[in-house]
Design a protein around this motif. Structure first.
Motif, PDB file in Angstrom:
ATOM      1  N   GLY A  13       0.809  -1.208   0.000  1.00 47.89           N
ATOM      2  CA  GLY A  13       0.000   0.000   0.000  1.00 47.89           C
ATOM      3  C   GLY A  13       0.840   1.254   0.000  1.00 47.89           C
ATOM      4  O   GLY A  13       2.068   1.213  -0.061  1.00 47.89           O
ATOM      5  N   PHE A  14       0.180   2.379   0.093  1.00 49.30           N
ATOM      6  CA  PHE A  14       0.843   3.687   0.106  1.00 49.30           C
ATOM      7  C   PHE A  14       1.717   3.851   1.342  1.00 49.30           C
ATOM      8  O   PHE A  14       2.893   4.184   1.254  1.00 49.30           O
ATOM      9  CB  PHE A  14      -0.235   4.789   0.049  1.00 49.30           C
ATOM     10  N   ALA A  40      13.656   5.108  12.719  1.00 47.76           N
ATOM     11  CA  ALA A  40      14.739   5.540  11.834  1.00 47.76           C
ATOM     12  C   ALA A  40      14.219   6.334  10.645  1.00 47.76           C
ATOM     13  O   ALA A  40      14.866   7.271  10.190  1.00 47.76           O
ATOM     14  CB  ALA A  40      15.532   4.330  11.350  1.00 47.76           C
ATOM     15  N   ALA A  41      13.048   5.947  10.118  1.00 48.74           N
ATOM     16  CA  ALA A  41      12.474   6.621   8.947  1.00 48.74           C
ATOM     17  C   ALA A  41      11.016   6.226   8.790  1.00 48.74           C
ATOM     18  O   ALA A  41      10.576   5.204   9.325  1.00 48.74           O
ATOM     19  CB  ALA A  41      13.250   6.245   7.681  1.00 48.74           C
ATOM     20  N   LEU A  42      10.292   7.051   8.048  1.00 55.44           N
ATOM     21  CA  LEU A  42       8.915   6.774   7.657  1.00 55.44           C
ATOM     22  C   LEU A  42       8.961   6.313   6.201  1.00 55.44           C
ATOM     23  O   LEU A  42       9.638   6.933   5.382  1.00 55.44           O
ATOM     24  CB  LEU A  42       8.069   8.039   7.806  1.00 55.44           C
ATOM     25  N   HIS A  43       8.240   5.235   5.890  1.00 56.28           N
ATOM     26  CA  HIS A  43       8.301   4.638   4.552  1.00 56.28           C
ATOM     27  C   HIS A  43       6.947   4.700   3.859  1.00 56.28           C
ATOM     28  O   HIS A  43       5.920   4.363   4.464  1.00 56.28           O
ATOM     29  CB  HIS A  43       8.725   3.168   4.653  1.00 56.28           C
ATOM     30  N   VAL A  44       6.968   5.119   2.589  1.00 61.21           N
ATOM     31  CA  VAL A  44       5.774   5.127   1.748  1.00 61.21           C
ATOM     32  C   VAL A  44       6.136   4.563   0.375  1.00 61.21           C
ATOM     33  O   VAL A  44       7.313   4.456   0.033  1.00 61.21           O
ATOM     34  CB  VAL A  44       5.166   6.542   1.581  1.00 61.21           C
ATOM     35  N   THR A  45       5.105   4.232  -0.387  1.00 60.80           N
ATOM     36  CA  THR A  45       5.278   3.785  -1.771  1.00 60.80           C
ATOM     37  C   THR A  45       4.439   4.685  -2.659  1.00 60.80           C
ATOM     38  O   THR A  45       3.273   4.925  -2.364  1.00 60.80           O
ATOM     39  CB  THR A  45       4.825   2.323  -1.943  1.00 60.80           C
ATOM     40  N   VAL A  46       5.035   5.162  -3.732  1.00 59.94           N
ATOM     41  CA  VAL A  46       4.293   5.950  -4.715  1.00 59.94           C
ATOM     42  C   VAL A  46       4.426   5.255  -6.061  1.00 59.94           C
ATOM     43  O   VAL A  46       5.532   5.086  -6.563  1.00 59.94           O
ATOM     44  CB  VAL A  46       4.803   7.408  -4.799  1.00 59.94           C
ATOM     45  N   GLY A  47       3.290   4.828  -6.590  1.00 60.11           N
ATOM     46  CA  GLY A  47       3.295   4.250  -7.929  1.00 60.11           C
ATOM     47  C   GLY A  47       2.746   2.846  -8.027  1.00 60.11           C
ATOM     48  O   GLY A  47       2.145   2.503  -9.024  1.00 60.11           O
ATOM     49  N   ASP A  48       2.936   2.014  -7.027  1.00 65.68           N
ATOM     50  CA  ASP A  48       2.484   0.624  -7.093  1.00 65.68           C
ATOM     51  C   ASP A  48       1.126   0.476  -6.434  1.00 65.68           C
ATOM     52  O   ASP A  48       1.001  -0.098  -5.361  1.00 65.68           O
ATOM     53  CB  ASP A  48       3.490  -0.304  -6.409  1.00 65.68           C
ATOM     54  N   SER A  52      -4.406   6.448  -8.375  1.00 71.72           N
ATOM     55  CA  SER A  52      -3.568   7.182  -9.322  1.00 71.72           C
ATOM     56  C   SER A  52      -2.361   7.811  -8.624  1.00 71.72           C
ATOM     57  O   SER A  52      -2.406   8.135  -7.437  1.00 71.72           O
ATOM     58  CB  SER A  52      -4.374   8.277 -10.024  1.00 71.72           C
ATOM     59  N   ILE A  53      -1.311   7.981  -9.381  1.00 70.33           N
ATOM     60  CA  ILE A  53      -0.086   8.583  -8.846  1.00 70.33           C
ATOM     61  C   ILE A  53      -0.358  10.014  -8.398  1.00 70.33           C
ATOM     62  O   ILE A  53       0.123  10.439  -7.342  1.00 70.33           O
ATOM     63  CB  ILE A  53       1.052   8.515  -9.887  1.00 70.33           C
ATOM     64  N   SER A  54      -1.160  10.756  -9.146  1.00 76.59           N
ATOM     65  CA  SER A  54      -1.456  12.141  -8.750  1.00 76.59           C
ATOM     66  C   SER A  54      -2.196  12.173  -7.414  1.00 76.59           C
ATOM     67  O   SER A  54      -1.955  13.058  -6.590  1.00 76.59           O
ATOM     68  CB  SER A  54      -2.243  12.870  -9.836  1.00 76.59           C
ATOM     69  N   THR A  55      -3.076  11.211  -7.184  1.00 77.53           N
ATOM     70  CA  THR A  55      -3.785  11.145  -5.905  1.00 77.53           C
ATOM     71  C   THR A  55      -2.822  10.800  -4.771  1.00 77.53           C
ATOM     72  O   THR A  55      -2.909  11.369  -3.673  1.00 77.53           O
ATOM     73  CB  THR A  55      -4.934  10.110  -5.982  1.00 77.53           C
ATOM     74  N   GLN A  56      -1.891   9.887  -5.020  1.00 79.58           N
ATOM     75  CA  GLN A  56      -0.904   9.521  -4.004  1.00 79.58           C
ATOM     76  C   GLN A  56      -0.011  10.713  -3.655  1.00 79.58           C
ATOM     77  O   GLN A  56       0.263  10.971  -2.477  1.00 79.58           O
ATOM     78  CB  GLN A  56      -0.047   8.351  -4.492  1.00 79.58           C
ATOM     79  N   VAL A  87      11.387   7.683   3.355  1.00 84.99           N
ATOM     80  CA  VAL A  87      11.899   6.742   2.360  1.00 84.99           C
ATOM     81  C   VAL A  87      10.740   6.400   1.434  1.00 84.99           C
ATOM     82  O   VAL A  87       9.709   5.902   1.876  1.00 84.99           O
ATOM     83  CB  VAL A  87      12.471   5.476   3.038  1.00 84.99           C
ATOM     84  N   ILE A  88      10.936   6.686   0.150  1.00 79.69           N
ATOM     85  CA  ILE A  88       9.860   6.535  -0.831  1.00 79.69           C
ATOM     86  C   ILE A  88      10.234   5.452  -1.833  1.00 79.69           C
ATOM     87  O   ILE A  88      11.216   5.590  -2.564  1.00 79.69           O
ATOM     88  CB  ILE A  88       9.607   7.858  -1.580  1.00 79.69           C
ATOM     89  N   ARG A  89       9.456   4.384  -1.845  1.00 77.93           N
ATOM     90  CA  ARG A  89       9.659   3.347  -2.868  1.00 77.93           C
ATOM     91  C   ARG A  89       9.025   3.858  -4.149  1.00 77.93           C
ATOM     92  O   ARG A  89       7.825   4.135  -4.208  1.00 77.93           O
ATOM     93  CB  ARG A  89       9.031   2.024  -2.427  1.00 77.93           C
ATOM     94  N   VAL A  90       9.846   3.997  -5.173  1.00 77.16           N
ATOM     95  CA  VAL A  90       9.416   4.589  -6.443  1.00 77.16           C
ATOM     96  C   VAL A  90      10.281   4.011  -7.561  1.00 77.16           C
ATOM     97  O   VAL A  90      11.438   3.662  -7.328  1.00 77.16           O
ATOM     98  CB  VAL A  90       9.528   6.136  -6.384  1.00 77.16           C
ATOM     99  N   ARG A  91       9.718   3.904  -8.744  1.00 80.23           N
ATOM    100  CA  ARG A  91      10.488   3.374  -9.877  1.00 80.23           C
ATOM    101  C   ARG A  91      10.675   4.396 -10.989  1.00 80.23           C
ATOM    102  O   ARG A  91      11.741   4.542 -11.538  1.00 80.23           O
ATOM    103  CB  ARG A  91       9.772   2.157 -10.465  1.00 80.23           C
ATOM    104  N   SER A  92       9.614   5.085 -11.333  1.00 81.85           N
ATOM    105  CA  SER A  92       9.554   5.933 -12.513  1.00 81.85           C
ATOM    106  C   SER A  92      10.272   7.272 -12.349  1.00 81.85           C
ATOM    107  O   SER A  92      10.121   7.950 -11.332  1.00 81.85           O
ATOM    108  CB  SER A  92       8.078   6.190 -12.843  1.00 81.85           C
ATOM    109  N   ALA A  93      11.006   7.661 -13.386  1.00 78.22           N
ATOM    110  CA  ALA A  93      11.671   8.966 -13.389  1.00 78.22           C
ATOM    111  C   ALA A  93      10.647  10.100 -13.318  1.00 78.22           C
ATOM    112  O   ALA A  93      10.885  11.114 -12.658  1.00 78.22           O
ATOM    113  CB  ALA A  93      12.544   9.109 -14.639  1.00 78.22           C
ATOM    114  N   ASP A  94       9.511   9.935 -13.984  1.00 77.89           N
ATOM    115  CA  ASP A  94       8.476  10.979 -13.952  1.00 77.89           C
ATOM    116  C   ASP A  94       7.943  11.181 -12.534  1.00 77.89           C
ATOM    117  O   ASP A  94       7.730  12.308 -12.098  1.00 77.89           O
ATOM    118  CB  ASP A  94       7.319  10.638 -14.893  1.00 77.89           C
ATOM    119  N   VAL A  95       7.733  10.090 -11.823  1.00 81.92           N
ATOM    120  CA  VAL A  95       7.256  10.193 -10.445  1.00 81.92           C
ATOM    121  C   VAL A  95       8.338  10.812  -9.567  1.00 81.92           C
ATOM    122  O   VAL A  95       8.051  11.668  -8.722  1.00 81.92           O
ATOM    123  CB  VAL A  95       6.805   8.819  -9.908  1.00 81.92           C
TER     124      VAL A  95
END
Length: 152
Positions: A13-14, A40-48, A52-56, A87-95
């Motif tokens: 999830g996000f 140590a850090a807060l972790h989120v995921t954007v994209g998976d 929508s990515i814009s909503t995230q 810490v943001i799990r992300v793959r896309s250069a656009d994101v």
């Protein structure tokens, strides 16, 4: 040898959760000094996500600008004040480009330097200069990637 390690949350999830740092020499967490850093850090995921990515990114913006409630809101305020990294799990250069802009926006609003780290980051090389200028860390993962989907 390795004396400390980080346990990072895993989620589809996000919001993934909080990571912690522990001593690798401790037999269990009740041993004095076993937990080196509780948060140590807060972790989120954007994209998976099916969202929508814009909503995230809009949700992330709201949280970083202090519009969250309860403990979650408090943790994001700690990020916005530069006390803990996001810490943001992300793959896309656009994101990643959108997240770099978001980091600047939040820093301008909070007048604090915030800490972002991209993990996964399979397209980080496309924005290496911009990521470096923004002071964002990168953790490439997995170390020997094999694409499972077109987006990866």
């Amino acid at each position: 040898g390795v004396t400390k390690s980080v346990v990072a949350p895993s989620s589809n999830g996000f919001l993934s959760g909080l990571s912690t740092v522990f001593s690798t020499g401790a037999g269990h967490k009740l041993v004095p000094g076993a937990v080196v850093q509780g948060i140590a850090a807060l972790h989120v995921t954007v994209g998976d996500s099916s969202v929508s990515i814009s909503t995230q990114i809009a949700a992330l913006r709201r949280l970083l600008l202090g519009k969250g409630k309860g403990e979650l809101g408090e943790r994001f305020l700690e990020v916005a004040k530069g006390r803990i990294p996001l810490v943001i799990r992300v793959r896309s250069a656009d994101v990643m480009a959108s997240l770099i802009r978001l980091k600047r926006e939040v820093e301008d609003h909070s007048r604090s330097s915030i800490k972002f780290t991209f993990t996964g980051a399979s397209e980080a090389h496309l924005l290496a200069k911009e990521i470096g200028e923004a002071g964002i860390g990168v953790i490439l993962a997995p170390s020997r990637p094999f694409p499972g989907t077109w987006e990866s």
